[in-house]
Design a protein around this motif. Sequence first.
Motif, PDB file in Angstrom:
ATOM      1  N   ASN A 190      90.809  20.784   8.270  1.00  0.00           N
ATOM      2  CA  ASN A 190      90.549  20.698   6.848  1.00  0.00           C
ATOM      3  C   ASN A 190      90.323  22.084   6.353  1.00  0.00           C
ATOM      4  OD1 ASN A 190      87.993  22.161   7.720  1.00  0.00           O
ATOM      5  ND2 ASN A 190      87.128  20.291   8.348  1.00  0.00           N
ATOM      6  N   LYS A 191      90.180  22.180   5.068  1.00  0.00           N
ATOM      7  CA  LYS A 191      90.140  23.629   4.315  1.00  0.00           C
ATOM      8  C   LYS A 191      89.288  24.451   4.765  1.00  0.00           C
ATOM      9  CE  LYS A 191      87.839  21.920   0.250  1.00  0.00           C
ATOM     10  NZ  LYS A 191      87.988  21.465  -1.212  1.00  0.00           N
ATOM     11  N   ASN A 192      88.011  24.060   5.362  1.00  0.00           N
ATOM     12  CA  ASN A 192      86.972  24.906   5.791  1.00  0.00           C
ATOM     13  C   ASN A 192      87.060  25.288   6.965  1.00  0.00           C
ATOM     14  OD1 ASN A 192      85.379  24.721   3.302  1.00  0.00           O
ATOM     15  ND2 ASN A 192      84.703  22.739   3.837  1.00  0.00           N
TER      16      ASN A 192
ATOM     17  N   LEU B 107      85.548  11.180  11.454  1.00  0.00           N
ATOM     18  CA  LEU B 107      86.421  12.063  10.712  1.00  0.00           C
ATOM     19  C   LEU B 107      87.086  11.100   9.363  1.00  0.00           C
ATOM     20  CD1 LEU B 107      86.833  12.695  14.072  1.00  0.00           C
ATOM     21  CD2 LEU B 107      87.785  14.743  12.929  1.00  0.00           C
ATOM     22  N   GLU B 108      86.946  11.865   8.238  1.00  0.00           N
ATOM     23  CA  GLU B 108      87.435  11.006   7.054  1.00  0.00           C
ATOM     24  C   GLU B 108      88.429  11.926   6.011  1.00  0.00           C
ATOM     25  OE1 GLU B 108      88.497   8.832   4.181  1.00  0.00           O
ATOM     26  OE2 GLU B 108      87.485   7.825   5.888  1.00  0.00           O
ATOM     27  N   ARG B 109      89.391  11.541   5.765  1.00  0.00           N
ATOM     28  CA  ARG B 109      90.321  12.332   5.062  1.00  0.00           C
ATOM     29  C   ARG B 109      89.705  12.338   3.678  1.00  0.00           C
ATOM     30  NH1 ARG B 109      95.631   8.402   4.913  1.00  0.00           N
ATOM     31  NH2 ARG B 109      94.903   6.846   3.659  1.00  0.00           N
ATOM     32  N   GLU B 110      89.239  11.330   3.024  1.00  0.00           N
ATOM     33  CA  GLU B 110      88.757  11.425   1.686  1.00  0.00           C
ATOM     34  C   GLU B 110      87.313  12.370   1.588  1.00  0.00           C
ATOM     35  OE1 GLU B 110      90.382  10.416  -0.689  1.00  0.00           O
ATOM     36  OE2 GLU B 110      91.846   9.259   0.443  1.00  0.00           O
ATOM     37  N   VAL B 111      86.729  12.564   0.276  1.00  0.00           N
ATOM     38  CA  VAL B 111      85.812  13.563   0.224  1.00  0.00           C
ATOM     39  C   VAL B 111      84.422  12.724   0.050  1.00  0.00           C
ATOM     40  CG1 VAL B 111      87.104  15.346  -1.157  1.00  0.00           C
ATOM     41  CG2 VAL B 111      85.988  13.398  -2.277  1.00  0.00           C
ATOM     42  N   GLU B 112      84.475  11.610   0.341  1.00  0.00           N
ATOM     43  CA  GLU B 112      83.480  10.575   0.379  1.00  0.00           C
ATOM     44  C   GLU B 112      83.743   9.459   1.457  1.00  0.00           C
ATOM     45  OE1 GLU B 112      82.158   9.114  -3.278  1.00  0.00           O
ATOM     46  OE2 GLU B 112      83.996   8.199  -3.592  1.00  0.00           O
ATOM     47  N   PRO B 113      82.578   9.309   2.077  1.00  0.00           N
ATOM     48  CA  PRO B 113      82.854   7.884   2.889  1.00  0.00           C
ATOM     49  C   PRO B 113      82.860   6.664   2.030  1.00  0.00           C
ATOM     50  CG  PRO B 113      80.576   8.750   3.037  1.00  0.00           C
ATOM     51  CD  PRO B 113      81.252   9.788   2.255  1.00  0.00           C
ATOM     52  N   GLY B 114      83.025   5.632   2.811  1.00  0.00           N
ATOM     53  CA  GLY B 114      83.074   4.344   2.108  1.00  0.00           C
ATOM     54  C   GLY B 114      84.388   3.591   1.831  1.00  0.00           C
TER      55      GLY B 114
ATOM     56  N   GLY C 143      80.305  20.459   6.025  1.00  0.00           N
ATOM     57  CA  GLY C 143      80.464  21.886   6.139  1.00  0.00           C
ATOM     58  C   GLY C 143      80.913  22.185   7.253  1.00  0.00           C
ATOM     59  N   GLU C 144      80.982  23.478   7.630  1.00  0.00           N
ATOM     60  CA  GLU C 144      81.475  24.166   8.900  1.00  0.00           C
ATOM     61  C   GLU C 144      80.727  23.971  10.023  1.00  0.00           C
ATOM     62  OE1 GLU C 144      83.148  27.926   8.939  1.00  0.00           O
ATOM     63  OE2 GLU C 144      83.737  28.045   6.636  1.00  0.00           O
ATOM     64  N   ASP C 145      81.296  23.855  11.120  1.00  0.00           N
ATOM     65  CA  ASP C 145      80.433  23.611  12.407  1.00  0.00           C
ATOM     66  C   ASP C 145      80.360  24.892  13.149  1.00  0.00           C
ATOM     67  OD1 ASP C 145      81.694  20.490  13.543  1.00  0.00           O
ATOM     68  OD2 ASP C 145      80.042  20.970  12.260  1.00  0.00           O
ATOM     69  N   ASN C 146      78.931  25.291  13.649  1.00  0.00           N
ATOM     70  CA  ASN C 146      78.957  26.310  14.208  1.00  0.00           C
ATOM     71  C   ASN C 146      79.329  26.275  15.592  1.00  0.00           C
ATOM     72  OD1 ASN C 146      77.913  28.787  15.299  1.00  0.00           O
ATOM     73  ND2 ASN C 146      75.796  28.556  15.225  1.00  0.00           N
ATOM     74  N   LEU C 147      80.242  27.022  16.071  1.00  0.00           N
ATOM     75  CA  LEU C 147      80.832  26.505  17.457  1.00  0.00           C
ATOM     76  C   LEU C 147      79.877  27.488  18.430  1.00  0.00           C
ATOM     77  CD1 LEU C 147      84.724  27.037  17.020  1.00  0.00           C
ATOM     78  CD2 LEU C 147      83.163  24.969  17.033  1.00  0.00           C
ATOM     79  N   GLU C 148      79.177  28.280  18.007  1.00  0.00           N
ATOM     80  CA  GLU C 148      78.496  29.085  18.995  1.00  0.00           C
ATOM     81  C   GLU C 148      77.260  28.229  19.719  1.00  0.00           C
ATOM     82  OE1 GLU C 148      75.571  32.924  19.072  1.00  0.00           O
ATOM     83  OE2 GLU C 148      76.440  32.235  17.399  1.00  0.00           O
ATOM     84  N   GLY C 149      77.576  28.268  20.944  1.00  0.00           N
ATOM     85  CA  GLY C 149      76.213  27.638  21.868  1.00  0.00           C
ATOM     86  C   GLY C 149      77.072  26.037  22.084  1.00  0.00           C
ATOM     87  N   MET C 150      78.082  25.589  21.484  1.00  0.00           N
ATOM     88  CA  MET C 150      78.644  24.280  21.812  1.00  0.00           C
ATOM     89  C   MET C 150      79.444  24.256  23.039  1.00  0.00           C
ATOM     90  SD  MET C 150      79.856  22.985  18.058  1.00  0.00           S
ATOM     91  CE  MET C 150      78.608  22.785  16.682  1.00  0.00           C
ATOM     92  N   ALA C 151      79.322  23.021  23.551  1.00  0.00           N
ATOM     93  CA  ALA C 151      80.365  22.891  24.976  1.00  0.00           C
ATOM     94  C   ALA C 151      81.627  22.735  24.469  1.00  0.00           C
ATOM     95  CB  ALA C 151      79.603  21.691  25.659  1.00  0.00           C
ATOM     96  N   CYS C 152      82.548  23.970  24.468  1.00  0.00           N
ATOM     97  CA  CYS C 152      83.829  23.942  24.154  1.00  0.00           C
ATOM     98  C   CYS C 152      84.660  24.593  25.206  1.00  0.00           C
ATOM     99  CB  CYS C 152      84.204  24.491  22.827  1.00  0.00           C
ATOM    100  SG  CYS C 152      83.472  26.113  22.659  1.00  0.00           S
TER     101      CYS C 152
ATOM    102  N   VAL D  39      74.578  10.277  12.545  1.00  0.00           N
ATOM    103  CA  VAL D  39      75.962  10.313  12.598  1.00  0.00           C
ATOM    104  C   VAL D  39      76.556  11.559  12.072  1.00  0.00           C
ATOM    105  CG1 VAL D  39      78.284   9.273  12.171  1.00  0.00           C
ATOM    106  CG2 VAL D  39      76.319   7.704  13.055  1.00  0.00           C
ATOM    107  N   GLU D  40      77.413  12.155  12.612  1.00  0.00           N
ATOM    108  CA  GLU D  40      77.996  13.562  11.854  1.00  0.00           C
ATOM    109  C   GLU D  40      79.063  13.048  11.186  1.00  0.00           C
ATOM    110  OE1 GLU D  40      80.158  17.893  12.958  1.00  0.00           O
ATOM    111  OE2 GLU D  40      78.995  16.678  14.492  1.00  0.00           O
ATOM    112  N   PHE D  41      79.048  13.509   9.909  1.00  0.00           N
ATOM    113  CA  PHE D  41      80.517  13.191   9.082  1.00  0.00           C
ATOM    114  C   PHE D  41      81.133  14.616   8.800  1.00  0.00           C
ATOM    115  CE2 PHE D  41      79.943   8.835   7.120  1.00  0.00           C
ATOM    116  CZ  PHE D  41      78.506   8.724   7.366  1.00  0.00           C
ATOM    117  N   LYS D  42      82.749  14.451   9.030  1.00  0.00           N
ATOM    118  CA  LYS D  42      83.362  15.559   8.833  1.00  0.00           C
ATOM    119  C   LYS D  42      84.274  14.940   7.744  1.00  0.00           C
ATOM    120  CE  LYS D  42      83.774  18.612  12.728  1.00  0.00           C
ATOM    121  NZ  LYS D  42      83.301  19.754  11.904  1.00  0.00           N
ATOM    122  N   LEU D  43      84.045  15.091   6.348  1.00  0.00           N
ATOM    123  CA  LEU D  43      84.756  14.763   5.283  1.00  0.00           C
ATOM    124  C   LEU D  43      85.940  15.615   4.884  1.00  0.00           C
ATOM    125  CD1 LEU D  43      81.871  13.386   3.333  1.00  0.00           C
ATOM    126  CD2 LEU D  43      83.264  11.884   4.857  1.00  0.00           C
ATOM    127  N   ASP D  44      87.021  15.082   3.865  1.00  0.00           N
ATOM    128  CA  ASP D  44      87.927  15.905   3.618  1.00  0.00           C
ATOM    129  C   ASP D  44      88.697  16.499   4.774  1.00  0.00           C
ATOM    130  OD1 ASP D  44      89.782  17.068   1.668  1.00  0.00           O
ATOM    131  OD2 ASP D  44      88.538  18.634   1.153  1.00  0.00           O
TER     132      ASP D  44
END
Length: 549
Positions: free
Chosen positions: A167-169, A101-108, A2-11, A146-151
């Motif tokens: 990614n599309k989101n 970070l993974e380009r497929e829609v599922e890990p593995g 899903g989308e990350d909420n950038l509010e409050g993040m160190a960026c 661990v955080e996953f960023k799929l697709d």
Amino acid sequence: MGEDNLEGMACDFVRVPGQAKASAEDIGPVEETDMGVNDMGTRGTGASSTGAGANKSGQDGNGHGLYPAREVDVAVIGAGPAGLAAAVEARKQGVKNVVILEREVEPGGILQQCIHTGFGLKIFGEELTGPEYAEKFIRQAEESGVEFKLDTMVIGISRDRIITAVNKNEGIIKLRAKAIVLAMGCRERTRGALNIPGTRPAGIYTAGTAQRFVNMEGYLPGKKIVILGSGDIGLIMARRLTLEGAEVKMVCELMPYPGGLTRNIIQCLDDYNIPLRLSCTVVEIHGRRRVEGVTIARVDKNFNPIPGTHEYVECDTLLLSVGLIPENELSMEAGITIDPVTSGPVVDESMETSIEGIFACGNVVHVHDLVDRVTWEAMRAGKSAAMFVLGGREKVEDKRKDKGKEEGKGGRKEERKDGREGFLGKAPSLALSAERSSPAAGIPGTGSHTSVVTGQGIRYVIPHMISGDAISRIVNGDCREDEDGIEMLMRVEEVRRNARISLVCGGETVYSVKRVKVAPGEMESIKLSKQLLEKVRGKNQIIVQLENV
């Protein structure tokens, strides 16, 4: 996830100087970069549309960012067996913010389509299928946070460890990582790399594509099949297609020896009476709309077809199992030194590449024979990345409170300056052999790194170099309980019986081990123990060579 909420993040969101807001009018017309259009089939390549004067990393000519850069501790690119193991290990070492970070829609990764058993015997002590093996690590990753960023497609890495992905989101994503682990795996060679004469009909697949069709999509690619190449995927698919009712007529191998594991030759070909023809290749493909047959021929020692040995074989499908290529477009774009033999990054014993803070593991470094070896190597890379983030390789467990964090960083920086800059300054491609240059060329007499180079009969050795710091830690006993030596993995150039693998240092054979049989398809390993490391301590290079007994 899903989308990350950038509010409050160190960026950091650094706009072009003098602009309060970067509007479409301010940015100017969109231009396509020289990367071409991304078909989502190759990690690290693709199109990037940025504003006029901006590059594909999302920066203008002055290095100012046009997109928000989120801070992370360790970023792992790829969620296959290597990426999962590296991420889990980094979390175990105490790193808090680990992202995959993974380009497929599922890990593995590739494990999801490997439904045969044989995985996990060494890591878990039980026989598992590929999906079962992957699921164990996926659960460990999720449970450890661990955080996953799929697709999500990574399209660029910079030398200062800024990752650009899309990614599309979320659209364009930028991550500023303290350490990066490259675990992109490898891809199959296609017909285009073979230059086989003939038409271009349907029915020509790589073995991995056919495996996905059968095991995941439920399609049988053909009924009468010829397989070119005896790589492990091709051997496994010969058995799989036979079990599904297809007729596998033969497996043809260009080399005079098989390319896969001996156990796969026995279990997948011999047990099902599938013929293996060595020193044989496909010289022509027949058919217009669909494959109708192939012409095969025996080859001589120079791999040229022998006149009079041509034979027509009727078939409707040709599978290609002709080798794997590490996915290193991202690595090369970042300027990482590449070994021309393995087509993977040059690495040291910690799996660190020629760019500080960027590590690599698994099939992106060199093509492995067993997933257990991939996992062990990935754990080493994940642990090393954690050490780098936490302030130094020697500080993970005891933190060395009396020295302080800043001193640890300073010591590491000094080590790099004295012992690594000559290595970093090398061209992106290096020839690695005892007769030619070594990855540590340019650091003569410093003793800070010991080059590991190939001698007679050895195709390549991993790691390419061993740091003097690592040798000293192990020899002096100033290391973790699990760090009792350094494992070297290698492949030989040809099949030999009654051979000996020797390590030569300073003109003296410091270690040798006898093997009843060695083959290019079977990876060999030697563990450099504390006693052996004491013998090579301070030496410029170790030569690994194959000798007849």
